[in-house]
Design an enzyme around this catalytic site. Structure first.
Site, PDB file in Angstrom:
ATOM      1  N   HIS A 142     -60.162  26.966  11.939  1.00 50.98           N
ATOM      2  CA  HIS A 142     -61.424  27.091  11.196  1.00 50.98           C
ATOM      3  C   HIS A 142     -61.343  28.217  10.164  1.00 50.98           C
ATOM      4  CE1 HIS A 142     -65.684  27.293  10.276  1.00 50.98           C
ATOM      5  NE2 HIS A 142     -65.701  28.560  10.641  1.00 50.98           N
ATOM      6  N   ARG A 151     -62.006  31.124  -0.554  1.00 49.25           N
ATOM      7  CA  ARG A 151     -61.298  32.227  -1.218  1.00 49.25           C
ATOM      8  C   ARG A 151     -59.994  31.789  -1.863  1.00 49.25           C
ATOM      9  NH1 ARG A 151     -62.201  34.769   3.442  1.00 49.25           N
ATOM     10  NH2 ARG A 151     -59.984  34.600   3.803  1.00 49.25           N
ATOM     11  N   GLU A 208     -72.239  24.139  13.303  1.00 42.59           N
ATOM     12  CA  GLU A 208     -70.957  24.700  13.716  1.00 42.59           C
ATOM     13  C   GLU A 208     -70.788  24.398  15.190  1.00 42.59           C
ATOM     14  OE1 GLU A 208     -70.809  28.875  12.518  1.00 42.59           O
ATOM     15  OE2 GLU A 208     -69.821  28.262  10.645  1.00 42.59           O
ATOM     16  N   ASP A 242     -74.267  26.594  15.916  1.00 41.01           N
ATOM     17  CA  ASP A 242     -74.624  27.709  15.038  1.00 41.01           C
ATOM     18  C   ASP A 242     -74.937  27.150  13.649  1.00 41.01           C
ATOM     19  OD1 ASP A 242     -74.979  30.275  14.127  1.00 41.01           O
ATOM     20  OD2 ASP A 242     -72.854  30.616  13.738  1.00 41.01           O
ATOM     21  N   GLN A 249     -74.721  30.986   2.327  1.00 41.81           N
ATOM     22  CA  GLN A 249     -73.600  31.770   2.868  1.00 41.81           C
ATOM     23  C   GLN A 249     -72.631  32.190   1.761  1.00 41.81           C
ATOM     24  OE1 GLN A 249     -71.457  29.639   5.922  1.00 41.81           O
ATOM     25  NE2 GLN A 249     -69.938  31.257   6.222  1.00 41.81           N
ATOM     26  N   TYR A 253     -72.362  36.347   1.473  1.00 43.47           N
ATOM     27  CA  TYR A 253     -71.560  36.872   2.592  1.00 43.47           C
ATOM     28  C   TYR A 253     -70.670  38.062   2.238  1.00 43.47           C
ATOM     29  CZ  TYR A 253     -66.915  34.981   1.468  1.00 43.47           C
ATOM     30  OH  TYR A 253     -65.707  34.739   0.906  1.00 43.47           O
ATOM     31  N   THR A 358     -66.807  28.659  15.231  1.00 43.87           N
ATOM     32  CA  THR A 358     -66.557  27.220  15.100  1.00 43.87           C
ATOM     33  C   THR A 358     -65.193  26.854  15.672  1.00 43.87           C
ATOM     34  OG1 THR A 358     -67.815  27.303  13.074  1.00 43.87           O
ATOM     35  CG2 THR A 358     -66.481  25.332  13.429  1.00 43.87           C
TER      36      THR A 358
END
Ligand code: MN
Length: 431
Positions: A142, A151, A208, A242, A249, A253, A358
């Site tokens: 995950h 990213r 999740e 979740d 997000q 984040y 997750t």
């Protein structure tokens, strides 16, 4: 203290349907409202819920040192505080009371009427008052998938990930039991190619697939829990969804991690399956390379073979099973998580909940979120009614199930199933 409740050959005088998650070898703990509007702590065998408060009042636990009202509570926190020895004594005694060879309660119709309920006569509640909730990020697959998408595919795992069971502190106020619907959250997002953020309903609501463990009072402030003792302070586990808003997000984040994208809701299955009941299903986790620092080194099998799956159902439509995963895929195990959580002296209390993060497997059909299953929405999922999903639609219901199975016994967690509603609309005040 022998764990006689796990005897795989034991049968109950309560009939248990084939493939039930709740044979007499499970004996989970939960809290429910009875047909008489009384709240009580209970357990379940097959499709019968058992009122432990009433059983205790009738004297069935007289040989175990318990306070009179230990089961007449609206949470399991005090019982969990009593510690592992008491949990075992109680589970062993319940196994004895409902053993097919024990006729005491079986032949006492008056007592049976007080103690036993069909599932449509009860309403399951949150099993514990959750003081603190922590969510880890412990599945390597995950973390790699998310790192690749959010990213950089070449540096998907950040340098700390293989050394630390990464986690963050969440909100316990928004944890709800199975059955409670969730509103699509509103929030701030930065659309692609925009230069200013916008406010509105999240467009990318996701689940999740996680599990969570529940702790007992474990340590004094300042006192770390050694990894070899960590499991003594884990009462049991639940399924954990979740809920996440991926667009919120992505914008919020950095640098401190998830915030409003996660704390609008998380949902849990209502029966806590004890670590004792899971004992026959121990297994090895993934090999850890590099070797973690000494305080995270463990001996023995610290993972559990728990099959997990998620169904997505449109409003009034048939469910589609969209993923199958397994708790054993987790890179960091619960002992490492709890040892790490307390290595700085952080205090852990009875009823605290720790999410796994997750749980994704290595193949695309075992990913634990829509984000990964549809790869940010690039590969929509085909539903059995012919429609497609990139993320979760209003009216959709997410249902998670989990079970363990060997050649003698199958035990499971039941389900956590919650519907996504449109955004919350405040009532207009009439003037
Ligand atoms: Mn999570």
């Amino acid at each position: 203290m022998p764990d006689t409740a796990n005897n795989p050959n034991r049968k109950s005088w309560i009939s248990v349907p084939t493939d039930s998650d709740f044979p007499i070898q499970n004996i989970p703990f939960g809290v429910f409202l009875t047909r008489d509007d009384v709240i009580t702590i209970g357990t379940r065998i097959g499709d019968i819920a058992i009122d432990l408060g009433a059983l205790h009042q009738l004297g069935y636990f007289n040989e175990i040192p318990l306070t009179d009202d230990i089961f007449l509570q609206d949470t399991l926190n005090d019982f969990i505080s009593d510690g592992k020895k008491t949990w075992r004594l109680v589970r062993n005694r319940i196994a004895e009371i409902f053993d097919v060879k024990n006729e005491t309660l079986k032949n006492n119709e008056e007592h049976r009427k007080i103690v036993l309920f069909t599932l449509d006569e009860i309403e399951m509640q949150l099993p514990v008052q959750i003081g603190d909730y922590t969510d880890f990020y412990s599945s390597k697959e995950h973390a790699t998938n998310v790192g690749t998408m959010f990213r950089d595919p070449d540096n998907a795992l950040l340098p700390n990930w293989l050394h630390i069971p990464v986690g963050y502190h969440g909100r316990s106020s928004s944890i709800v039991p199975s059955g409670i619907p969730i509103h699509r959250p509103k929030g701030q997002t930065m659309p692609a190619d925009a230069s200013e953020p916008v406010f509105g309903p999240s467009k990318l609501v996701d689940f999740e697939l996680e599990m969570a463990f529940i702790t007992t009072d474990a340590n004094l402030l300042g006192e770390p829990i050694p990894i070899e003792e960590a499991e003594d302070y884990i009462f049991g586990m639940v399924l954990f969804n979740d809920w996440s808003a991926r667009d919120i997000q992505k914008w919020e984040y950095v640098p401190l991690g998830p915030f409003l994208a996660k704390n609008f809701a998380s949902s849990v299955s209502p029966w806590i399956v004890t670590l004792d009941a899971l004992e026959p299903f121990r297994t090895d986790g993934p090999k850890q390379d590099p070797k973690p620092l000494p305080y995270l080194n463990y001996k023995g099998k610290k993972s559990f073979d728990i099959n997990l799956e998620v169904d997505l159902s449109p409003e009034n439509g048939a469910p589609t099973t969209i993923t199958k995963s397994n708790f054993k895929y987790m890179y960091w195990n619960m002992s490492q998580q709890l040892a790490h959580h307390t290595i700085n002296g952080c205090k852990v209390n009875s009823g605290d909940m720790m999410g796994s993060g997750t749980i994704s497997g290595s193949t695309p059909d075992s990913y634990g979120s829509m984000l990964e299953l549809t790869w940010k929405g690039e590969k929509p999922i085909k539903m059995s009614d012919g429609t497609e999903r990139k993320f979760i639609n209003d009216g959709d219901t997410v249902t998670m199930r989990g079970y363990c199975k060997n050649d003698k016994v199958r035990i499971g967690f039941g389900e956590v199933s919650n519907k996504l509603l449109p955004p919350f609309n405040p009532k207009k005040v009439k003037k």
